[in-house]
Design a protein around this motif. Sequence first.
Motif, PDB file in Angstrom:
ATOM      1  N   ALA A 142      52.245  14.017  33.827  1.00 11.39           N
ATOM      2  CA  ALA A 142      50.790  13.928  34.019  1.00 11.39           C
ATOM      3  C   ALA A 142      50.096  15.098  33.327  1.00 11.39           C
ATOM      4  CB  ALA A 142      50.456  13.912  35.505  1.00 11.39           C
ATOM      5  N   PHE A 143      50.675  16.291  33.448  1.00 12.84           N
ATOM      6  CA  PHE A 143      50.105  17.470  32.803  1.00 12.84           C
ATOM      7  C   PHE A 143      50.096  17.284  31.289  1.00 12.84           C
ATOM      8  CE2 PHE A 143      50.755  21.668  30.854  1.00 12.84           C
ATOM      9  CZ  PHE A 143      49.619  22.316  31.298  1.00 12.84           C
ATOM     10  N   LEU A 144      51.200  16.790  30.736  1.00 16.57           N
ATOM     11  CA  LEU A 144      51.275  16.577  29.281  1.00 16.57           C
ATOM     12  C   LEU A 144      50.274  15.522  28.826  1.00 16.57           C
ATOM     13  CD1 LEU A 144      55.129  16.733  28.647  1.00 16.57           C
ATOM     14  CD2 LEU A 144      53.406  18.441  28.061  1.00 16.57           C
ATOM     15  N   LYS A 145      50.105  14.441  29.609  1.00 14.49           N
ATOM     16  CA  LYS A 145      49.126  13.412  29.244  1.00 14.49           C
ATOM     17  C   LYS A 145      47.713  13.988  29.244  1.00 14.49           C
ATOM     18  CE  LYS A 145      51.451   9.139  30.519  1.00 14.49           C
ATOM     19  NZ  LYS A 145      51.417   7.954  31.360  1.00 14.49           N
ATOM     20  N   GLU A 146      47.421  14.812  30.264  1.00 15.07           N
ATOM     21  CA  GLU A 146      46.101  15.430  30.339  1.00 15.07           C
ATOM     22  C   GLU A 146      45.864  16.343  29.136  1.00 15.07           C
ATOM     23  OE1 GLU A 146      43.810  18.640  33.161  1.00 15.07           O
ATOM     24  OE2 GLU A 146      45.262  17.297  34.098  1.00 15.07           O
ATOM     25  N   LYS A 147      46.858  17.144  28.795  1.00 13.41           N
ATOM     26  CA  LYS A 147      46.720  18.050  27.646  1.00 13.41           C
ATOM     27  C   LYS A 147      46.612  17.265  26.340  1.00 13.41           C
ATOM     28  CE  LYS A 147      46.566  21.751  29.917  1.00 13.41           C
ATOM     29  NZ  LYS A 147      45.312  22.461  30.007  1.00 13.41           N
ATOM     30  N   GLU A 148      47.344  16.178  26.242  1.00 15.85           N
ATOM     31  CA  GLU A 148      47.254  15.340  25.043  1.00 15.85           C
ATOM     32  C   GLU A 148      45.859  14.739  24.923  1.00 15.85           C
ATOM     33  OE1 GLU A 148      49.274  11.200  23.568  1.00 15.85           O
ATOM     34  OE2 GLU A 148      50.604  12.700  24.485  1.00 15.85           O
ATOM     35  N   LYS A 149      45.307  14.318  26.058  1.00 17.06           N
ATOM     36  CA  LYS A 149      43.955  13.772  26.074  1.00 17.06           C
ATOM     37  C   LYS A 149      42.944  14.839  25.637  1.00 17.06           C
ATOM     38  CE  LYS A 149      40.775  11.434  29.201  1.00 17.06           C
ATOM     39  NZ  LYS A 149      40.549  10.993  30.585  1.00 17.06           N
ATOM     40  N   GLU A 150      43.134  16.082  26.154  1.00 19.43           N
ATOM     41  CA  GLU A 150      42.256  17.185  25.756  1.00 19.43           C
ATOM     42  C   GLU A 150      42.363  17.453  24.258  1.00 19.43           C
ATOM     43  OE1 GLU A 150      42.866  20.737  28.042  1.00 19.43           O
ATOM     44  OE2 GLU A 150      42.614  19.692  29.944  1.00 19.43           O
ATOM     45  N   VAL A 151      43.574  17.412  23.725  1.00 23.08           N
ATOM     46  CA  VAL A 151      43.771  17.661  22.293  1.00 23.08           C
ATOM     47  C   VAL A 151      43.068  16.582  21.478  1.00 23.08           C
ATOM     48  CG1 VAL A 151      45.514  17.643  20.452  1.00 23.08           C
ATOM     49  CG2 VAL A 151      45.900  18.988  22.521  1.00 23.08           C
ATOM     50  N   LEU A 152      43.223  15.320  21.901  1.00 26.17           N
ATOM     51  CA  LEU A 152      42.555  14.232  21.172  1.00 26.17           C
ATOM     52  C   LEU A 152      41.043  14.380  21.235  1.00 26.17           C
ATOM     53  CD1 LEU A 152      44.759  11.172  22.213  1.00 26.17           C
ATOM     54  CD2 LEU A 152      44.690  12.329  19.994  1.00 26.17           C
ATOM     55  N   GLN A 153      40.530  14.794  22.405  1.00 21.96           N
ATOM     56  CA  GLN A 153      39.089  15.001  22.546  1.00 21.96           C
ATOM     57  C   GLN A 153      38.629  16.143  21.639  1.00 21.96           C
ATOM     58  OE1 GLN A 153      37.889  15.828  26.536  1.00 21.96           O
ATOM     59  NE2 GLN A 153      35.727  16.113  26.010  1.00 21.96           N
ATOM     60  N   LYS A 199      66.819  16.703  46.554  1.00 23.89           N
ATOM     61  CA  LYS A 199      66.827  17.396  45.262  1.00 23.89           C
ATOM     62  C   LYS A 199      66.416  16.432  44.146  1.00 23.89           C
ATOM     63  CE  LYS A 199      69.822  20.445  42.580  1.00 23.89           C
ATOM     64  NZ  LYS A 199      71.159  21.040  42.490  1.00 23.89           N
ATOM     65  N   LEU A 200      66.947  15.200  44.194  1.00 23.27           N
ATOM     66  CA  LEU A 200      66.586  14.197  43.194  1.00 23.27           C
ATOM     67  C   LEU A 200      65.108  13.844  43.303  1.00 23.27           C
ATOM     68  CD1 LEU A 200      67.550  12.241  40.993  1.00 23.27           C
ATOM     69  CD2 LEU A 200      68.046  10.600  42.808  1.00 23.27           C
ATOM     70  N   GLN A 201      64.612  13.699  44.533  1.00 20.85           N
ATOM     71  CA  GLN A 201      63.194  13.385  44.747  1.00 20.85           C
ATOM     72  C   GLN A 201      62.310  14.508  44.197  1.00 20.85           C
ATOM     73  OE1 GLN A 201      62.075  10.513  46.040  1.00 20.85           O
ATOM     74  NE2 GLN A 201      59.971  11.121  45.719  1.00 20.85           N
ATOM     75  N   ALA A 202      62.714  15.761  44.452  1.00 22.32           N
ATOM     76  CA  ALA A 202      61.942  16.902  43.950  1.00 22.32           C
ATOM     77  C   ALA A 202      61.942  16.909  42.425  1.00 22.32           C
ATOM     78  CB  ALA A 202      62.521  18.208  44.494  1.00 22.32           C
ATOM     79  N   ALA A 203      63.087  16.597  41.815  1.00 18.21           N
ATOM     80  CA  ALA A 203      63.165  16.557  40.348  1.00 18.21           C
ATOM     81  C   ALA A 203      62.271  15.447  39.795  1.00 18.21           C
ATOM     82  CB  ALA A 203      64.612  16.355  39.901  1.00 18.21           C
ATOM     83  N   GLU A 204      62.267  14.283  40.463  1.00 22.78           N
ATOM     84  CA  GLU A 204      61.405  13.175  40.019  1.00 22.78           C
ATOM     85  C   GLU A 204      59.930  13.559  40.153  1.00 22.78           C
ATOM     86  OE1 GLU A 204      62.625   9.897  42.423  1.00 22.78           O
ATOM     87  OE2 GLU A 204      64.410   9.482  41.202  1.00 22.78           O
ATOM     88  N   ASN A 205      59.571  14.191  41.268  1.00 15.25           N
ATOM     89  CA  ASN A 205      58.176  14.618  41.472  1.00 15.25           C
ATOM     90  C   ASN A 205      57.766  15.622  40.396  1.00 15.25           C
ATOM     91  OD1 ASN A 205      57.950  13.009  43.714  1.00 15.25           O
ATOM     92  ND2 ASN A 205      58.255  14.666  45.173  1.00 15.25           N
ATOM     93  N   LYS A 206      58.653  16.568  40.104  1.00 18.03           N
ATOM     94  CA  LYS A 206      58.344  17.559  39.085  1.00 18.03           C
ATOM     95  C   LYS A 206      58.190  16.899  37.718  1.00 18.03           C
ATOM     96  CE  LYS A 206      59.787  22.013  37.307  1.00 18.03           C
ATOM     97  NZ  LYS A 206      60.738  23.116  37.394  1.00 18.03           N
ATOM     98  N   ALA A 207      59.059  15.931  37.425  1.00 23.02           N
ATOM     99  CA  ALA A 207      58.970  15.222  36.144  1.00 23.02           C
ATOM    100  C   ALA A 207      57.638  14.466  36.047  1.00 23.02           C
ATOM    101  CB  ALA A 207      60.148  14.259  35.994  1.00 23.02           C
ATOM    102  N   ARG A 208      57.222  13.831  37.161  1.00 23.19           N
ATOM    103  CA  ARG A 208      55.936  13.127  37.156  1.00 23.19           C
ATOM    104  C   ARG A 208      54.779  14.091  36.934  1.00 23.19           C
ATOM    105  NH1 ARG A 208      56.613  11.057  42.200  1.00 23.19           N
ATOM    106  NH2 ARG A 208      58.523   9.916  42.097  1.00 23.19           N
ATOM    107  N   LEU A 209      54.836  15.248  37.602  1.00 20.51           N
ATOM    108  CA  LEU A 209      53.780  16.246  37.437  1.00 20.51           C
ATOM    109  C   LEU A 209      53.728  16.760  35.995  1.00 20.51           C
ATOM    110  CD1 LEU A 209      54.120  18.329  40.732  1.00 20.51           C
ATOM    111  CD2 LEU A 209      52.259  16.801  40.085  1.00 20.51           C
ATOM    112  N   VAL A 210      54.888  17.027  35.418  1.00 18.93           N
ATOM    113  CA  VAL A 210      54.938  17.502  34.030  1.00 18.93           C
ATOM    114  C   VAL A 210      54.395  16.428  33.099  1.00 18.93           C
ATOM    115  CG1 VAL A 210      56.530  18.097  32.165  1.00 18.93           C
ATOM    116  CG2 VAL A 210      56.787  19.169  34.407  1.00 18.93           C
TER     117      VAL A 210
END
Length: 154
Positions: free
Chosen positions: A98-109, A85-96
């Motif tokens: 990464a998604f936020l960084k990608e969206k932030e990059k898109e916004v800056l672009q 459960k902890l591993q799944a939560a960590e994986n989900k946090a990493r995915l979120v």
Amino acid sequence: MGQVWENLLGAQPRARAQWPPLGRAEFRAEVLQKKREVLLSQEDSAELTEEHQRLMAWNEAENARQRARREERIRKEEEERKRRKLQAAENKARLVEAFLKEKEKEVLQLQEEAKTFITPENLDARIEECLDNPRNYNFAIDKEGRIVKRTVLS
């Protein structure tokens, strides 16, 4: 009721014929034999009771051992479930993240691209800039992407 008495009276001579009267010595031997059988059965009973108690003690020990194994297995399964459960939560946090960084990059672009957008406020300036700096998009390129032929602006 009369018939029952007749049956009982008729059964008595047959019983005497089957079981002849015993002599005093035979009777005494039979009584002693029965006493021995009772004592043996009591000893057997004591042995059986002792064996039963021994087997019950073994059973209790085995039950305790199995209970300990089961509790250990359940504890390990619970730890494994928590770890997954902890591993799944960590994986989900990493995915979120990464998604936020990608969206932030898109916004800056998009913000960078927005600087070159034509708006009603800069429309006149952009028209003047295009008229002052004409561009020729009429050209041919080769397979490597080099300009081969270009027409002259008039």
